[in-house]
Every structure is written in C-alpha cells, then in structure tokens.
Write a protein that holds these residues in place. Structure first.
Motif, PDB file in Angstrom:
ATOM      1  N   SER A 145     -35.384 -42.693   1.173  1.00 62.85           N
ATOM      2  CA  SER A 145     -36.297 -43.029   0.064  1.00 62.85           C
ATOM      3  C   SER A 145     -37.101 -41.828  -0.403  1.00 62.85           C
ATOM      4  O   SER A 145     -37.393 -41.700  -1.586  1.00 62.85           O
ATOM      5  CB  SER A 145     -37.291 -44.114   0.469  1.00 62.85           C
ATOM      6  OG  SER A 145     -36.718 -45.021   1.330  1.00 62.85           O
ATOM      7  N   ASP A 174     -35.452 -40.571   7.426  1.00 65.80           N
ATOM      8  CA  ASP A 174     -35.053 -41.970   7.303  1.00 65.80           C
ATOM      9  C   ASP A 174     -33.670 -42.017   6.643  1.00 65.80           C
ATOM     10  O   ASP A 174     -33.496 -41.464   5.550  1.00 65.80           O
ATOM     11  CB  ASP A 174     -36.092 -42.709   6.435  1.00 65.80           C
ATOM     12  CG  ASP A 174     -35.805 -44.204   6.334  1.00 65.80           C
ATOM     13  OD1 ASP A 174     -34.700 -44.637   6.726  1.00 65.80           O
ATOM     14  OD2 ASP A 174     -36.691 -44.937   5.852  1.00 65.80           O
ATOM     15  N   THR A 187     -43.496 -43.334   3.077  1.00 65.34           N
ATOM     16  CA  THR A 187     -42.790 -42.425   2.178  1.00 65.34           C
ATOM     17  C   THR A 187     -43.678 -41.994   1.012  1.00 65.34           C
ATOM     18  O   THR A 187     -43.755 -40.807   0.673  1.00 65.34           O
ATOM     19  CB  THR A 187     -41.508 -43.117   1.660  1.00 65.34           C
ATOM     20  OG1 THR A 187     -40.697 -43.444   2.792  1.00 65.34           O
ATOM     21  CG2 THR A 187     -40.733 -42.231   0.711  1.00 65.34           C
ATOM     22  N   ASP A 229     -41.352 -37.791   7.268  1.00 71.09           N
ATOM     23  CA  ASP A 229     -41.337 -39.203   6.862  1.00 71.09           C
ATOM     24  C   ASP A 229     -40.418 -39.978   7.801  1.00 71.09           C
ATOM     25  O   ASP A 229     -39.198 -39.831   7.744  1.00 71.09           O
ATOM     26  CB  ASP A 229     -40.832 -39.298   5.414  1.00 71.09           C
ATOM     27  CG  ASP A 229     -40.859 -40.724   4.891  1.00 71.09           C
ATOM     28  OD1 ASP A 229     -41.623 -41.550   5.433  1.00 71.09           O
ATOM     29  OD2 ASP A 229     -40.108 -41.010   3.934  1.00 71.09           O
TER      30      ASP A 229
HETATM   31 MG    MG Z   1     -40.046 -45.020   3.899  1.00 76.08          MG
END
Ligand code: MG
Ligand code: ADP
Length: 273
Positions: A45, A41, A18, A131
């Motif tokens: 995050s 994700d 991330t 990501d």
């Molecule tokens: Mg991550």
C-alpha cells in the motif's frame, strides 16, 4: 550523521500505519531531513500510495534485497531505491514479499535479515521509517529487530485492548532477546473523530491504561475523507490538502517527533557528561 530507524507497527490493519509512514516521512523531509521509507507489507500500500500502482512490475524491491542478504550476495540497496518527487526515498514492496514470511523460517539468523539490509543503507539517512504489515509474524519481527524505536498508530474508533497487549509483549520480547536498543516512541491516536463520545472514551481509556508507561503523542490525527483520498494520488496530504486539518496534524506530529529526538539526544549527552 545521527540516523534513526523507526518501525510503524500494529498487527491490526486499517489503523493508518501506511498513511502515517508516508506523511510523517514527507513531513520530516520537508523539515530538511534525509528520509528513507521501507515498504514491508506484501500488500504494498505504501508503494502504491506513493505513485506506483503496479508494484509487481518494479525491477527490484525489498524482497530482492532480503534474498541477496540471505544468500550472501552483495545487497546493493540502490538497485531498489526510488526517489519520490516530494523528497523522500522509497524501497518498495510487492506481493512477492508474501513468500518471504515462510522462507524466513528456515534461514539462519532469520530475525536479522532486514537489519543486515539496513546496515548497508540506513546510515545515509537521518530517518528510516518502516511500514509494517498487519501481523506479528517474521517480517514484523525483522522490522522490530532492525529498528531503534516503534511508533504504534491506533485507530481511535475501536477498542484496541487485547491486540495492544500482544503487540507490547512482542516488542518487549524482541527488546529482551534480540534488540536491546529498541524503544517505544509512543502511541499515536489516528482517525480521531472528536465529534463522537466513543472516540473520546477510547482516548481516555488508552491514557488511563498506558499513559503511565508509554508516551501517547500529544498530536492526534483527525479522521477526514481528505486523508483517505491520497492513497490513490501518489502524493502526500501536504500537497493534496495543504490547509486541511490532517496536513496540519501531520506537521504537528513531525515537530513532535523532532522535538522528542532532540530531548533524547540532550538527555544522552547529559548522561555521557
Ligand atoms: Mg498498511
Ligand atoms: P494501515 O496501514 O494501518 O492498514 P492505512 O494507512 O492504509 O492503515 O489506512 C487505512 C485506511 O484508512 C486507508 O484507506 C486510508 O486511506 C484511510 N485513512 C488513513 N488515515 C485516515 C484519516 N486520518 N482519516 C480518514 N481515513 C484515513
């Protein structure tokens, strides 16, 4: 426009996927590139670290776009795009995405749902960075199916041996069965603490084991609390600690990525001629 989609993948959590997505992305934007970041994700995050602490309150996320694709509705990616003040665009995620992993199982062409979403939007950008979540499940398979290449961040403090083999097998399976264009850009050593011998040993071991087959980025991202601080700040390391060693490393990594891409394109045009 030459647009490139890069997945940042490793099924291990905490290896700086991330952090690298955000800072490589903003680094590329600082270098004049048009950049789209995709948070894939459910933990969100990336979304949170870019300044959206309550992703579940966002009106439209990557989940909505994927559902539109599955149900054959117009995808309209602009509904989800957030313009970040440091010059990148973001398609955010939220915890809702966790349901997607299970729903995909019964979907026709379940591996290509994200690719269909990106077909509507990635062409407008020089770089799209995805990501990935820390697993090798359907969402990560979707990312690898939609990507041109993979960057594998590795935390230099732990032996990645077993997990690495699994990841490479998954990449090679996707390459063989679904996405013949998929390449590995390289392994990125992150959170490197050069004061410890252990970090040096891991680095040496990775080079020994994979250096022949896979590029290992010559840029290493050092371990620094300054890097950990930005996950709550909504800004990049370039703004948080511009003169620090992590900002310097992400600038170097950006250059290396651009340089590799120029070499690849040159090689391709040599080949065509
Ligand atoms: Mg991550
Ligand atoms: P992943 O996405 O692979 O789970 P993150 O990017 O979220 O990894 O990083 C894991 C944790 O380590 C986060 O708390 C992050 O702030 C921190 N971190 C990331 N890069 C560095 C670094 N270079 N030095 C120190 N801490 C870092």
């Amino acid at each position: 426009m030459n647009s490139k989609v890069i997945a940042l993948a490793n099924q291990k959590g905490g290896v700086s996927k991330t952090t690298t997505t955000a800072n490589l992305g903003i680094g590329l934007a600082n270098a004049g590139k048009k950049v789209l970041l995709i948070d894939l994700d459910p933990q969100a995050s990336l979304t949170i670290s870019l300044g959206y602490p309550k992703p579940e309150e966002l009106p439209c996320t990557i989940t909505d776009l994927m559902i539109r694709s599955i149900t054959n509705k117009p995808i309209c990616p602009e509904d989800a795009i957030i313009h970040h003040e440091e010059g990148v665009d973001l398609i955010p995620s939220s915890i809702e995405l966790s349901g997607m992993e299970a729903s995909l199982v019964n979907v026709m062409s379940r591996e290509t749902v994200l690719r269909q979403v990106l077909e509507e939007v990635a062409g407008r950008y020089d770089y799209t960075l995805i990501d990935c979540m820390p697993s090798l499940g359907m969402l990560t398979i979707n990312a690898l199916t939609a990507a041109d290449s993979v960057v594998i961040p590795v935390q230099a403090q732990y032996l990645p041996a077993k997990g690495m083999e699994q990841l490479l097998q998954t990449i090679s399976k996707v390459h063989r069965q679904i996405n013949h264009n998929l390449k590995i850009d390289g392994i990125l050593l992150a959170m490197v603490d050069n004061r410890t011998n252990y970090s040096k040993e891991i680095t040496a071991l990775l080079k020994d084991t994979y250096g022949g087959k896979i590029r290992i980025f010559s840029t290493e991202i050092p371990h620094s609390v300054r890097a950990a601080e930005i996950s709550a700040e909504g800004k990049s390391i370039f703004r948080h600690d511009s003169k620090g060693k992590v900002a310097e490393a992400y600038r170097e990594l950006t250059k290396e990525v651009l340089q590799n891409e120029r070499q690849r394109q040159k090689h391709q045009s040599d080949f065509v001629r």
